[in-house]
Design an enzyme around this catalytic site. Structure first.
Site, PDB file in Angstrom:
ATOM      1  CG  ASP A 278       0.641  -0.969   3.856  1.00  0.00           C
ATOM      2  OD1 ASP A 278       1.359   0.016   3.635  1.00  0.00           O
ATOM      3  OD2 ASP A 278       1.039  -2.148   3.764  1.00  0.00           O
ATOM      4  CD  GLU A 320       1.514   2.705   0.614  1.00  0.00           C
ATOM      5  OE1 GLU A 320       2.663   2.937   0.218  1.00  0.00           O
ATOM      6  OE2 GLU A 320       1.080   1.546   0.712  1.00  0.00           O
TER       7      GLU A 320
HETATM    8  C1  GLC Z   1       3.645   0.209   2.153  1.00  0.00           C
HETATM    9  C2  GLC Z   1       4.478   0.827   3.246  1.00  0.00           C
HETATM   10  C3  GLC Z   1       5.874   0.307   3.159  1.00  0.00           C
HETATM   11  C4  GLC Z   1       5.847  -1.184   3.284  1.00  0.00           C
HETATM   12  C5  GLC Z   1       4.866  -1.830   2.306  1.00  0.00           C
HETATM   13  C6  GLC Z   1       4.570  -3.245   2.655  1.00  0.00           C
HETATM   14  O1  GLC Z   1       4.081   0.572   0.908  1.00  0.00           O
HETATM   15  O2  GLC Z   1       4.431   2.224   3.154  1.00  0.00           O
HETATM   16  O3  GLC Z   1       6.696   0.886   4.134  1.00  0.00           O
HETATM   17  O4  GLC Z   1       7.136  -1.682   3.056  1.00  0.00           O
HETATM   18  O5  GLC Z   1       3.623  -1.173   2.293  1.00  0.00           O
HETATM   19  O6  GLC Z   1       3.675  -3.310   3.737  1.00  0.00           O
END
Ligand code: GLC
Length: 641
Positions: A278, A320
């Protein structure tokens, strides 16, 4: 560069049987450079990188020694077939365990449903223990070693992974590695003044440094969590990129790296196949920058990858990284030279281009943007998707809009207006997310079905509009299933689930309209999926057909290449997928309300002389007078013999 093998050889022979130790040491020889180089670049100033690397390799050895036998078998198969995640049978499904089935035990009861849809890769949204109350959908973790007790236990997670493996499926979970919850034990100990814990975070005594950083830092949630720092009484100003209860970790501290690596080993040994890293771009901070995509953030992920490969070679990492198009491919290792990094990364650019084409009925921006980018390195793959749990941000570069003859700022504004339903005649029913008058930026919330016009067509009780909207949704998914990469189905899209009208009822969620597209699974709607006359039946069958068609097409394996074939027709997106062992695949999608008839010469241009239609919206391929007939919002896939 120091040698790692001599320091661990004896220990490996003691901890593992001969064959396993030999395999471990062979991997170590192969990975040493990928371990030592990044650690040297990131940590040389604070520690002896050779010594640090040896400690981490011993951690990896311990994890390898504890790895359950069935997972070692999976490792062996994946080392024989490193492209295991690139197969065309790979089809992903993304859901929250509680929203999909109440709990992890509930998910285990619905594996048949997933199999029926053709799913082979299940991504569960955050499953680890979050803070109480507001927690950003689970992205504020208090304990990386424990599952959220509301959905089950580690044993349940392990059992689910086992069930999936038995059926040839894989399990992906989130690892929130940029920040912990403010209630994590490290944060508590930092607050208590325990030595060594303040350094796990980025804490400043006053506003001097935060002000200097904020000069160039963008805000992720300007409307609801402005700024990137939070004043914590008794501690100081803590770096909080996202919400004030999410404390960014200090990756300049080797102890942070080591602890997170330990969390990865533990999850891998429970049977997790893919870890979604993430917010990977945010791992390293540098003054005078936007605080994302710094070289050190890449080096950290590269070291994670090499060390996890050592202990659990069957584990894949997924980035991500929702960043600007030119930065994306770096997370797959696409630097000036290939530096193995994540195996998978979200193809955010394709997703944005799909929605842009749908609203404007014009694919020229998509053509320009997607043909200018650097391809994914062969061993890595994109995950392709139409919707996810987050908002859609209009990550379109000005260079790409310029190449398509558009003004970037006004095009982004148009897209937000269109999908929030403000644009006259828009079919979409979405909402603005984090509208920022200061920068003119805004993003969009809403389910795929609502954004494609299904909600509006149902409200208007207009069957023709409904058919058009279903075809839009199907066409979007058809591109996601054929562009190259693992396609992800976002829970509920297969049933055309619309925006959740009750999303704002929960006070912990009221300020975050992303919850409108995170509905609770509607199992009553799912029960209608076999009724071909129902909305759910039509959409479920369409998605399932895509998975069926994809499975047999070698050209759709990831790792092949995708080439955009510009047509003279501004509403038709055409591309060719190639794989050395198969005939190419030509995909044509009509992003408009009217029939389009591109020149059939494109078939030969794609290298197909004996074309066979393998899949299409209508089940037919019509060529009249040298023109391919593409009905409104439709697609066709052709291959050769
Ligand atoms: C990523 C997740 C998102 C979250 C962020 C902070 O972007 O997909 O939903 O708000 O991380 O953890």
């Amino acid at each position: 560069m120091p040698e790692l093998r001599p320091a661990v050889e004896r220990e490996a022979m003691a901890r593992l049987d001969f064959a396993e130790a030999d395999a471990f040491l062979t991997r170590l020889d192969q990975l040493s450079f990928d371990i030592l180089e990044p650690l040297g670049q990131v940590y040389a100033a604070v520690t002896d990188p050779g010594k640090f690397a040896t400690e981490l390799v011993l951690d990896a050895l311990e994890a390898a020694a504890q790895r359950p036998v069935p997972l070692r078998l999976l490792d062996r198969r994946r080392e024989i077939d490193p492209a295991w995640f690139q197969r065309s049978r790979m089809v992903g499904y993304v859901c929250y365990a509680d929203r999909f089935a109440g709990s992890l035990a509930g998910v285990r009861e619905h594996v048949d449903y997933l199999a029926e849809l053709g799913v082979t890769y299940l991504h569960l949204m955050p499953v680890l223990r979050p803070r109480e109350g507001e927690n950003d959908g689970g992205y504020a973790v208090t304990d990386y070693g424990e599952v959220d007790p509301r959905i089950g236990t580690m044993a349940d997670l392990q059992a689910l992974a086992g069930d999936l493996h038995e059926r040839g499926m894989v399990l992906c979970v989130d690892l929130v590695l940029n920040h912990t919850a403010a209630e994590h034990q490290w944060a508590r100990l930092a607050l208590a003044g325990e030595p060594g814990y303040r350094e796990m975070y980025l804490v400043y005594p006053d506003r001097t440094e935060p002000d200097a950083y904020e000069h160039t830092l963008p805000e992720v949630f300007p409307g609801t969590a402005p700024g990137s720092f939070t004043e914590v009484p008794g501690l100081g100003w803590v770096w909080t990129t996202f919400h004030e209860y999410q404390w960014d970790l200090n990756y300049a501290n080797p102890a942070v790296f080591r602890a997170m690596l330990g969390a990865m080993f533990a999850l891998a040994n429970r049977g997790i196949d893919v870890l979604r890293l993430d917010a990977a771009p945010f791992l390293w901070k540098r003054i005078g920058t936007d605080g994302q995509n710094q070289p050190e953030a890449h080096r950290i992920v590269q070291a994670f990858r090499a060390l996890t490969r050592l202990a659990a070679p069957g584990l894949a990492l997924k980035a991500e990284a929702i960043v600007s198009p030119e930065m994306l491919v770096q997370y797959l290792g696409g630097h000036d030279r290939f530096r193995p990094e994540c195996d998978l990364a979200y193809d955010n650019q394709l997703m944005v281009m799909l929605w842009s084409s749908l609203a404007s009925r014009d694919v020229r921006l998509a053509e320009a943007a997607l043909s200018r980018r650097r391809p994914a390195p062969g061993p890595a793959s994109w995950v392709t998707y139409v919707r996810c749990h987050d908002d859609i941000g209009w990550s379109v570069s000005d260079a790409d809009t310029g190449a398509a003859g558009l003004d970037g700022r006004s095009h982004r504004r148009f897209l937000s207006d269109y999908y929030s339903g403000r644009f006259p005649g828009s079919f979409a029913r979405g909402a603005l997310f984090q509208d920022n008058p200061a920068t003119g930026d805004s993003r969009i919330s809403g389910t795929a079905a609502s954004l494609c016009g299904i909600e509006a067509a149902l409200a208007a009780e207009d069957p023709d509009r409904l058919t058009a909207a279903i075809r839009r949704l199907e066409s979007m998914y058809a591109v996601a299933f054929s562009f190259g990469g693992i396609p992800l189905i976002y829970m509920g899209d297969e049933l055309a689930m619309r925006n959740d009208p009750g999303w704002a009822r929960d006070p912990a969620r009221r300020h975050d309209n992303r919850w409108m597209h995170r509905p609770v699974m509607d199992w009553a709607a799912a029960a209608r999926r076999h009724d071909p006359g129902s909305l759910e039946g039509r959409v479920f069958a369409a998605i399932r057909r895509l998975a069926d068609a994809r499975r047999s097409l070698l050209a759709l394996r990831s790792g092949g290449s995708t080439e955009i074939l510009p047509t003279e027709n501004r509403s038709v997106l055409a591309y060719r997928r190639a794989h050395p062992r198969s005939a190419p695949l030509l995909s044509l999608t009509n992003f408009s309300d009217v029939t389009q008839a591109p020149d059939a010469g494109i078939i030969a241009r794609a290298g197909l002389y004996d074309p066979v239609p393998v899949h299409s919206t209508t089940g037919r391929l019509t060529i009249t007078a040298g023109r391919i007939e593409l009905p409104p919002w439709s697609f066709v896939w052709l291959t050769g013999t």
